[in-house]
Design a protein around this motif. Structure first.
Motif, mmCIF file in Angstrom:
data_model
loop_
_atom_site.group_PDB
_atom_site.id
_atom_site.type_symbol
_atom_site.label_atom_id
_atom_site.label_comp_id
_atom_site.label_asym_id
_atom_site.label_seq_id
_atom_site.Cartn_x
_atom_site.Cartn_y
_atom_site.Cartn_z
ATOM 1 N N SER A 1 32.261 133.510 -4.783
ATOM 2 C CA SER A 1 32.046 133.627 -3.342
ATOM 3 C C SER A 1 33.352 133.383 -2.583
ATOM 4 C CB SER A 1 30.993 132.609 -2.886
ATOM 5 O OG SER A 1 31.471 131.291 -3.070
ATOM 6 N N ASP A 2 33.384 133.788 -1.315
ATOM 7 C CA ASP A 2 34.560 133.565 -0.478
ATOM 8 C C ASP A 2 34.847 132.076 -0.315
ATOM 9 O OD1 ASP A 2 34.886 136.248 -0.206
ATOM 10 O OD2 ASP A 2 34.092 136.379 1.850
ATOM 11 N N TYR B 1 36.771 130.918 -3.353
ATOM 12 C CA TYR B 1 38.170 131.367 -3.317
ATOM 13 C C TYR B 1 38.973 130.590 -2.271
ATOM 14 C CZ TYR B 1 37.547 135.330 -6.493
ATOM 15 O OH TYR B 1 37.339 136.098 -7.598
ATOM 16 N N LYS B 2 38.355 130.300 -1.141
ATOM 17 C CA LYS B 2 39.059 129.516 -0.117
ATOM 18 C C LYS B 2 39.419 128.127 -0.643
ATOM 19 C CE LYS B 2 37.067 131.752 3.968
ATOM 20 N NZ LYS B 2 36.169 131.579 5.141
ATOM 21 N N LEU B 3 38.506 127.527 -1.421
ATOM 22 C CA LEU B 3 38.804 126.226 -2.015
ATOM 23 C C LEU B 3 40.023 126.308 -2.929
ATOM 24 C CD1 LEU B 3 35.302 124.718 -2.917
ATOM 25 C CD2 LEU B 3 36.976 123.812 -1.297
ATOM 26 N N MET B 4 40.097 127.380 -3.706
ATOM 27 C CA MET B 4 41.221 127.526 -4.634
ATOM 28 C C MET B 4 42.549 127.675 -3.894
ATOM 29 S SD MET B 4 40.413 127.144 -7.696
ATOM 30 C CE MET B 4 38.860 126.770 -8.492
ATOM 31 N N GLU C 1 31.265 131.627 -19.698
ATOM 32 C CA GLU C 1 32.458 132.431 -19.429
ATOM 33 C C GLU C 1 32.825 132.378 -17.945
ATOM 34 O OE1 GLU C 1 31.726 136.331 -20.852
ATOM 35 O OE2 GLU C 1 31.776 135.765 -22.981
ATOM 36 N N ARG C 2 31.819 132.381 -17.109
ATOM 37 C CA ARG C 2 32.084 132.320 -15.667
ATOM 38 C C ARG C 2 32.695 130.981 -15.290
ATOM 39 N NH1 ARG C 2 28.972 131.543 -10.711
ATOM 40 N NH2 ARG C 2 29.713 133.022 -9.128
ATOM 41 N N SER C 3 32.165 129.887 -15.853
ATOM 42 C CA SER C 3 32.739 128.570 -15.554
ATOM 43 C C SER C 3 34.153 128.449 -16.097
ATOM 44 C CB SER C 3 31.854 127.469 -16.128
ATOM 45 O OG SER C 3 31.841 127.503 -17.542
ATOM 46 N N ALA C 4 34.416 129.064 -17.273
ATOM 47 C CA ALA C 4 35.768 129.029 -17.838
ATOM 48 C C ALA C 4 36.752 129.771 -16.939
ATOM 49 C CB ALA C 4 35.766 129.624 -19.240
ATOM 50 N N SER C 5 36.325 130.898 -16.381
ATOM 51 C CA SER C 5 37.184 131.646 -15.457
ATOM 52 C C SER C 5 37.456 130.847 -14.191
ATOM 53 C CB SER C 5 36.527 132.986 -15.092
ATOM 54 O OG SER C 5 36.334 133.779 -16.240
ATOM 55 N N PHE C 6 36.449 130.130 -13.728
ATOM 56 C CA PHE C 6 36.611 129.324 -12.521
ATOM 57 C C PHE C 6 37.595 128.180 -12.765
ATOM 58 C CE2 PHE C 6 34.816 126.511 -9.097
ATOM 59 C CZ PHE C 6 35.098 127.374 -8.051
#
Length: 626
Positions: A599-600, A603-606, A571-576
């Motif tokens: 992690s920050d 999010y910065k990568l996104m 589920e975590r990988s699907a959210s990512f």
């Protein structure tokens, strides 16, 4: 005896019953000795073949066969002429002498022959009887006032039963058993299939393939267990520390050391040049950190029991991050946890921390976009994987069986710790080789998975605009998981297969997330092309397909599959993955509402990547906290 009227008739009261008791003791000793002679038959040697896999008595040690072993009867004497029923009728049995009774009744009716191996069976009971007789004699001497230091008291005109039995064991039996243990083990080790898997042809003919698969040990391990069995049995029947004991231990140690030398060669042949072996041998704590995982504890409990020192040590290490110095400390910790109850939350947190510690050693495997990635990831083929699983199962199994033989019937270890310390160390070495091979299988499956999944980020399906297609490496991994599960189970059994596939429900989602990070960095794809919505859907479906394939591959009895960890990780990988297709406003909102989920850096990568519905804008991330 103390009646003055009785003792007064003798000039020496101490000799009141001496002659009668000496005569009675002599007759009893003769009868017992006659019975033993008839049962042992020193003149007839045992027929024994050093082939490692004799058909007779398969599955039972040589000292566990015969009429004196739990009622088990074999057909060893089927070729012997049996006496007629008339000679052994009830009327005639009473008149038979001791040796005739043994020959014509006891062995004839049980279809067995007298053999010198029976000496070990009688040794303990005869020794107990001899000690009790000596105590009664001393007590009688005390009551009658007989001088126990006189030559007549200690005179033994004839050989006693226990002395005769010890003489037979020392001169006839032990040399034969020692030769059998050494030659039988060496003969099995020299076979070409000494360590090859013993596949059951009927494995896939069963109605339910998910049932527990009973796998035999390899030929070499079966031979070691079988041929050393009589000597281990003798350890608990002979006087501790006597002149027969030390040579016995020395021969056992020699057989086990010879076995270990061949095992070490076999381990080297299987592991040589493999990436999994290089990771385990690296100058890091990766080898020991693997033992912090719950799956390792389950592995050791399956083979050695829940109070095993290794399993207890791993369980205690989950609390403190290091292995306990002494096994007793680990055992006390297990007992404390049992008495205090199971804390699911604490156990989950320990498992998550152990996983993160394990991953910290595998960072080079996550550099999917590095130059020449995968060129050094040498892995096993199916045959090599099966041999590794077979060796792991066989070594752990035989180590468990040999350790059990060193324990006394009362449940404790042999009190002659000094005499058997080296032997216990040799058996422990067998165990360590088995543990290494089990770890090798687990790391091997991990590398097999990451080697295939590292190709996702370079797949053309991520930039496809016409349709949603799965990367070919995803289908390849699913097929490999299924086939590898079958290979591991048929060669090493369910426990080794369960351990080898353990934690993949956490690692596969981790590899998916690492693929997303590579995509966000603009690496791994030609011309730095932007991932499409079809590509995002392909990644999401890849997670679903791999979840299905992995659960199917681990759907067997005694599997270590963890539903809770699997659900959370996927589920975590699907959210990512889903964050890739968000527009900028949706990404800002999601980041603000779920700041602690990733992690920050993630999010910065996104925010810094160009997605199918947004352009990179890292400044938006800086405004979230404000």
């Amino acid at each position: 005896m103390t009646d003055p009227q009785l003792t007064g008739r003798y000039s020496d009261p101490s000799s009141a019953m001496h002659s009668v008791l000496v005569a009675a003791d002599t007759l009893i000793q003769q009868e017992v000795k006659c019975f033993l002679e008839a049962c042992l038959n020193e003149s007839e040697g045992d027929n024994f073949m050093y082939d490692g896999m004799a058909e007779e008595g398969r599955g039972a040690s040589s000292h566990e066969r015969g009429i004196f072993s739990l009622g088990i009867i074999t057909d060893t004497a089927s070729n012997k002429d049996s006496r007629s029923a008339a000679l052994t009728s009830r009327a005639n049995i009473v008149e038979l002498s001791t040796d005739k009774f043994v020959t014509n009744v006891l062995f004839a009716r049980s279809n067995m022959i007298p053999q010198v191996r029976n000496a070990l069976t009688f040794r303990r009971s005869v020794a107990t009887w001899a000690a009790e007789s000596a105590d009664l004699k001393a007590e009688l001497a005390f009551m009658t006032g007989e001088d126990t230091t006189s030559p007549s008291y200690n005179a033994n005109p004839k050989e006693r039963a226990i002395d005769y039995l010890d003489s037979v064991i020392q001169k006839n039996l032990l040399p034969m058993l020692q030769e059998e243990a050494v030659n039988g083990t060496i003969s099995a080790l020299e076979r070409e299939d000494a360590f090859e898997p013993r596949i059951d042809p009927a494995m896939y003919a069963r109605a339910a393939n998910s049932k527990n698969v009973q796998v035999e040990m390899c030929v070499a391990c079966q031979a070691l267990y079988r041929y050393t069995g009589p000597l281990f049995s003798a350890l608990h029947r002979l006087p501790k520390g006597g002149e027969m004991y030390s040579p016995l231990v020395a021969v056992l140690e020699h057989a086990v050391l010879t076995f270990n030398s061949r095992v070490k060669q076999r381990v080297g042949q299987i592991c040589r040049g493999k990436k999994a072996s290089a990771l385990l041998d690296a100058n890091t704590t990766f080898f020991s950190d693997i033992e912090l995982r719950r799956s390792y504890t389950q592995l050791m409990q399956a083979y050695f029991g829940e109070d095993d020192a290794y399993a207890a040590g791993a369980s205690a290490a989950l609390d403190g991050g290091s292995m306990p110095i002494s096994p007793s400390a680990g055992k006390s910790k297990i007992k404390e946890e049992k008495s205090s109850g199971f804390d699911a939350a604490a156990d989950y947190e320990r498992e998550r921390s152990a996983f993160e510690m394990e991953v910290s050693h595998l960072s080079p495997l996550l550099e999917f976009s590095s130059k020449n990635y995968g060129h050094d990831l040498a892995v096993c083929n199916d045959d090599e994987l099966g041999r590794a699983a077979c060796l792991a199962h066989s070594l752990l199994n035989v180590a468990s069986l040999l350790e059990a033989r060193l324990k006394t019937r009362s449940g404790g270890r042999d009190k002659t710790a000094g005499a058997t310390r080296a032997l216990r160390g040799s058996i422990k070495e067998i165990r360590e080789h088995g543990v290494r091979m089990a770890k090798f299988c687990r790391v091997e499956m991990l590398i097999q998975s990451v080697k295939r999944m590292s190709q996702i980020c370079a797949s053309s399906t991520l930039t496809a605009k016409d349709a949603v297609r799965l990367p070919s490496c995803v289908n390849d991994l699913g097929e490999h998981l299924t086939s590898a599960s079958d290979v591991l189970r048929e060669a090493g059994g369910n426990i080794i297969a369960a351990y080898s596939l353990s934690s993949l429900e956490q690692y596969i989602p981790l590899f998916l997330m690492q693929t997303v990070r590579i995509i966000a960095q603009g690496k791994g794809r030609k011309n730095r092309s932007i991932i499409t919505l079809n590509g995002v859907e392909s990644l999401d479906r890849s997670g679903s397909v791999l979840y299905r394939d992995l659960k199917g591959a681990t759907n067997f009895e005694n599997s270590f599959w963890d539903d809770e960890l699997a659900a959370e990780s996927f589920e975590r990988s699907a959210s990512f993955i889903a964050m890739i297709e968000l527009d900028m406003e949706e990404l800002v909102s999601y980041c603000r509402n779920n700041r602690g989920e990733f992690s920050d850096e993630d999010y910065k990568l996104m925010f810094s990547m160009d997605g199918p519905r947004r352009s990179a804008d890292i400044r938006k991330f800086a405004t979230i906290d404000k």
